[in-house]
Design an enzyme around this catalytic site. Structure first.
Site, PDB file in Angstrom:
ATOM      1  N   LYS A  93      34.329   1.760  27.586  1.00 45.64           N
ATOM      2  CA  LYS A  93      33.854   3.036  27.031  1.00 45.64           C
ATOM      3  C   LYS A  93      33.326   3.934  28.147  1.00 45.64           C
ATOM      4  CE  LYS A  93      29.513   3.256  25.229  1.00 45.64           C
ATOM      5  NZ  LYS A  93      28.755   4.309  25.923  1.00 45.64           N
ATOM      6  N   ASN A  94      32.512   3.348  29.016  1.00 46.63           N
ATOM      7  CA  ASN A  94      31.846   4.180  30.013  1.00 46.63           C
ATOM      8  C   ASN A  94      32.756   4.575  31.169  1.00 46.63           C
ATOM      9  OD1 ASN A  94      29.665   4.156  28.396  1.00 46.63           O
ATOM     10  ND2 ASN A  94      28.470   2.679  29.591  1.00 46.63           N
ATOM     11  N   ASP A 121      21.740   8.391  22.585  1.00 47.64           N
ATOM     12  CA  ASP A 121      21.040   7.168  22.193  1.00 47.64           C
ATOM     13  C   ASP A 121      19.531   7.320  22.291  1.00 47.64           C
ATOM     14  OD1 ASP A 121      23.467   6.050  22.004  1.00 47.64           O
ATOM     15  OD2 ASP A 121      23.344   4.892  23.852  1.00 47.64           O
ATOM     16  N   ARG A 146      26.089  11.664  24.100  1.00 44.96           N
ATOM     17  CA  ARG A 146      25.483  12.159  25.325  1.00 44.96           C
ATOM     18  C   ARG A 146      26.468  12.218  26.495  1.00 44.96           C
ATOM     19  NH1 ARG A 146      22.551  11.071  29.922  1.00 44.96           N
ATOM     20  NH2 ARG A 146      20.647  12.290  29.988  1.00 44.96           N
ATOM     21  N   ASP A 203      22.564  -2.333  29.970  1.00 42.54           N
ATOM     22  CA  ASP A 203      23.233  -2.382  28.669  1.00 42.54           C
ATOM     23  C   ASP A 203      23.306  -3.791  28.088  1.00 42.54           C
ATOM     24  OD1 ASP A 203      23.567   0.319  28.706  1.00 42.54           O
ATOM     25  OD2 ASP A 203      25.620   0.263  29.477  1.00 42.54           O
TER      26      ASP A 203
HETATM   27  N1  EPU Z   1      18.100  10.027  35.332  1.00 47.66           N
HETATM   28  C1  EPU Z   1      17.266  11.050  35.662  1.00 47.66           C
HETATM   29  N2  EPU Z   1      17.810  12.237  36.077  1.00 47.66           N
HETATM   30  C2  EPU Z   1      19.149  12.438  36.161  1.00 47.66           C
HETATM   31  C3  EPU Z   1      20.006  11.388  35.809  1.00 47.66           C
HETATM   32  C4  EPU Z   1      19.456  10.188  35.383  1.00 47.66           C
HETATM   33  O1  EPU Z   1      16.050  10.915  35.592  1.00 47.66           O
HETATM   34  O2  EPU Z   1      19.567  13.546  36.552  1.00 47.66           O
HETATM   35  C5  EPU Z   1      17.512   8.749  34.896  1.00 47.66           C
HETATM   36  C6  EPU Z   1      17.724   8.533  33.412  1.00 47.66           C
HETATM   37  O3  EPU Z   1      16.685   9.154  32.675  1.00 47.66           O
HETATM   38  C7  EPU Z   1      17.691   7.041  33.302  1.00 47.66           C
HETATM   39  C8  EPU Z   1      18.283   6.557  34.620  1.00 47.66           C
HETATM   40  O4  EPU Z   1      18.193   7.674  35.501  1.00 47.66           O
HETATM   41  O5  EPU Z   1      16.379   6.584  33.207  1.00 47.66           O
HETATM   42  C9  EPU Z   1      19.716   6.069  34.539  1.00 47.66           C
HETATM   43  O6  EPU Z   1      20.561   7.107  34.138  1.00 47.66           O
HETATM   44  P1  EPU Z   1      22.100   7.181  34.513  1.00 47.66           P
HETATM   45  O7  EPU Z   1      22.414   8.605  34.832  1.00 47.66           O
HETATM   46  O8  EPU Z   1      22.421   6.148  35.534  1.00 47.66           O
HETATM   47  O9  EPU Z   1      22.795   6.750  33.164  1.00 47.66           O
HETATM   48  P2  EPU Z   1      23.786   7.562  32.262  1.00 47.66           P
HETATM   49  O10 EPU Z   1      24.901   8.121  33.065  1.00 47.66           O
HETATM   50  O11 EPU Z   1      23.029   8.466  31.364  1.00 47.66           O
HETATM   51  C10 EPU Z   1      25.324   5.476  31.860  1.00 47.66           C
HETATM   52  C11 EPU Z   1      25.896   4.761  30.678  1.00 47.66           C
HETATM   53  C12 EPU Z   1      24.811   4.000  29.944  1.00 47.66           C
HETATM   54  C13 EPU Z   1      24.168   3.025  30.915  1.00 47.66           C
HETATM   55  C14 EPU Z   1      23.665   3.772  32.152  1.00 47.66           C
HETATM   56  C15 EPU Z   1      23.106   2.853  33.225  1.00 47.66           C
HETATM   57  C16 EPU Z   1      27.703   6.185  29.999  1.00 47.66           C
HETATM   58  C17 EPU Z   1      28.286   7.068  28.969  1.00 47.66           C
HETATM   59  N3  EPU Z   1      26.491   5.711  29.770  1.00 47.66           N
HETATM   60  O12 EPU Z   1      24.364   6.400  31.343  1.00 47.66           O
HETATM   61  O13 EPU Z   1      25.451   3.270  28.907  1.00 47.66           O
HETATM   62  O14 EPU Z   1      23.106   2.378  30.282  1.00 47.66           O
HETATM   63  O15 EPU Z   1      24.740   4.530  32.742  1.00 47.66           O
HETATM   64  O16 EPU Z   1      24.040   1.929  33.619  1.00 47.66           O
HETATM   65  O17 EPU Z   1      28.345   5.877  30.991  1.00 47.66           O
HETATM   66  C18 EPU Z   1      25.780   2.417  26.741  1.00 47.66           C
HETATM   67  O18 EPU Z   1      26.968   2.270  27.023  1.00 47.66           O
HETATM   68  O19 EPU Z   1      25.277   1.940  25.681  1.00 47.66           O
HETATM   69  C19 EPU Z   1      24.914   3.187  27.644  1.00 47.66           C
HETATM   70  C20 EPU Z   1      23.751   3.660  27.269  1.00 47.66           C
END
Ligand code: EPU
Length: 443
Positions: free
Chosen positions: A22-23, A118, A94, A308
């Site tokens: 998915k990601n 989420d 998101r 995750d």
């Molecule tokens: N963060 C910031 N500022 C930013 C970006 C991120 O503070 O500009 C913080 C976030 O608040 C969070 C942390 O950094 O606390 C991690 O965020 P990240 O950007 O790495 O995650 P994401 O891109 O929002 C993706 C996956 C998530 C997975 C995370 C970490 C997707 C669609 N989602 O989220 O997957 O948990 O990376 O590996 O790729 C899931 O699949 O259920 C899911 C939540």
């Protein structure tokens, strides 16, 4: 509303296949926007989030041919595309924020609604913003929309991410592919899904160095071309099946994911008492112990233990023979699920980022509610190991990330069905409290 109704007490046994991640697929679909023509993705999972992304791309003007049964999506990107991602869709998913980088670099403008997504923490976008600004865009927030503008196009620069954010790495990487000059992005996320994105971008003609490392150097090109690409297997779904085997004392062979991208996870499962066999190619087998040993896990960016999978660690520790510990370093609000697990009898205490879990002999079935994709799947697995009946509501969360979850669980021997779940109105509850009806009842 629907729920999963599970009759507990079964050990999962058999072989399960895992589709594309998915990601990864959501970002690859966004990357298609970078090139005019038809991008074809294979090994696409049949999940709700892919449908939401299809709709988002359709509204931007793309032609979409999605064949879920074949695991294939063709995205036809015309010369002219829109630049606005509506709140309705971004709110539902998101990950929609990943169109920000491609739209800004290709069109010089992107209006993307601020996401909800989420319920697992605040998940800011400050690094996305700072990175695009460094690349020469102006960024502002206007009536709930994130507006990035770069009418003259983006230009290469050096960016250092404060934290290896997955989403910020992806947006900046995609933005840099069509920027003028070279962009060096330091402290990037190294998740296999990012390697997958880099691989597809490189095949589209992007010039990227450092793939798989902490520093990506991207030299912008005039244009990219549409390609065909196979999505990398979903290591989080594979990890879900591995934990399902461990928690239920089962024996599950997982196909479709290279175990080399799951080393940290499989090592923890060995410490929990599982026997792990890896063979040639994209397959591995997990034989769970009679009762798992408690494990200590801290979530970290890849190659660390994935956040995750943390709800599954808590579930495993909940039925273990000792005292387990989980430190959540990525999302501060990922504990909502623990309250639900406690309804099944799990003993968990939370202190800040840490959860201490005391293993209990048995969980007991109860109605519980999923608060996000992974929490939902973990509650289902807890239901399989619990005695009696567990009903998990909020199945739409599970549908967002797991393809035919109940069907696959049944094939492994679980007794699970999808049932209609009636949410009673306040009037009906008042009726019940009155003893079955407000009229004509006396006590
Ligand atoms: N963060 C910031 N500022 C930013 C970006 C991120 O503070 O500009 C913080 C976030 O608040 C969070 C942390 O950094 O606390 C991690 O965020 P990240 O950007 O790495 O995650 P994401 O891109 O929002 C993706 C996956 C998530 C997975 C995370 C970490 C997707 C669609 N989602 O989220 O997957 O948990 O990376 O590996 O790729 C899931 O699949 O259920 C899911 C939540």
């Amino acid at each position: 509303m629907e729920a999963f109704r599970i009759q507990g007490g079964d050990r999962l046994k058999g072989t399960v296949s895992v589709p594309g991640a998915k990601n990864s697929v959501l970002k690859l679909m966004a990357a298609a926007l970078l090139a005019e023509g038809t991008t074809v993705l294979r090994n696409v999972p049949e999940i709700l989030d892919v449908r939401i992304m299809c709709e988002l791309l359709r509204r931007l003007g793309c032609g979409i041919d999605y064949d879920p049964a074949a695991g294939r999506v063709a995205i036809d990107v015309p010369a002219e595309i829109g630049h606005r991602a509506d709140y309705e869709l971004v709110r539902a998913m998101r990950a929609s924020i990943c169109v920000l980088g491609p739209l800004t670099t290709r069109l010089g403008a992107a209006h993307v609604a601020l996401p909800g997504g989420d319920a697992i923490g605040s998940r800011g976008l400050d690094m996305h913003q700072a990175g695009l600004e460094a690349l020469g865009a102006t960024v502002r927030l206007d009536h709930g929309y994130f507006i990035a503008e770069a009418p003259e196009g983006l230009r290469g620069t050096e960016v250092r991410l404060e934290f290896p954010s997955v989403g910020a790495t992806e947006n900046l990487l995609m933005a840099a592919t069509l920027a003028r000059g070279t962009t060096v992005i330091d402290n990037v996320a190294r998740e296999p899904e990012i390697v997958d994105l880099c691989t597809m971008l490189a095949r589209m003609g992007a010039r990227i160095e450092g793939i798989g490392s902490s520093t990506l150097s991207v030299t912008g090109v005039e244009r990219l071309s549409a390609v065909e690409h196979r999505v990398v297997g979903d290591r989080i779904v594979a990890g879900t099946w591995a934990f399902a085997a461990a928690v239920t004392g089962g024996d599950v062979t997982v196909e479709g994911v290279d175990p080399a991208i799951m080393t940290t996870v499989l090592e923890k499962l060995e410490l929990a008492g599982c026997r792990i066999s890896t063979g040639e190619g994209e397959t591995f087998r997990v034989e769970g112990p009679e009762r798992p040993h408690a494990i200590r896990v801290a979530t970290l960016p890849y190659p660390g233990f994935p956040t995750d999978l943390q709800p599954f660690v808590v579930t495993l520790n909940a039925v273990s023979d000792g005292l387990g510990m989980l430190t959540e370093n990525l999302f501060e609000a990922r504990w909502r699920f623990v309250r639900e697990l406690a309804r099944l009898g799990a003993q968990v205490s939370i202190d800040g980022r840490h959860a201490v879990i005391t293993g209990v002999g048995e969980l007991s079935g109860a109605p519980v509610e999923a608060s996000d994709i992974r929490a939902g799947a973990a509650l289902v697995i807890a239901g399989i190991v619990a005695s009696g009946i567990t009903e998990v509501t909020g199945v739409d969360h599970i549908d967002r990330g797991y393809e035919r979850f109940a069907e696959r669980l049944r094939a492994l021997g679980a007794r699970i069905e999808r049932v209609a779940y009636e949410q009673r109105s306040l009037e009906e509850l008042a009726d019940l409290a009155d003893g079955g009806g407000r009229e004509g009842t006396s006590s």
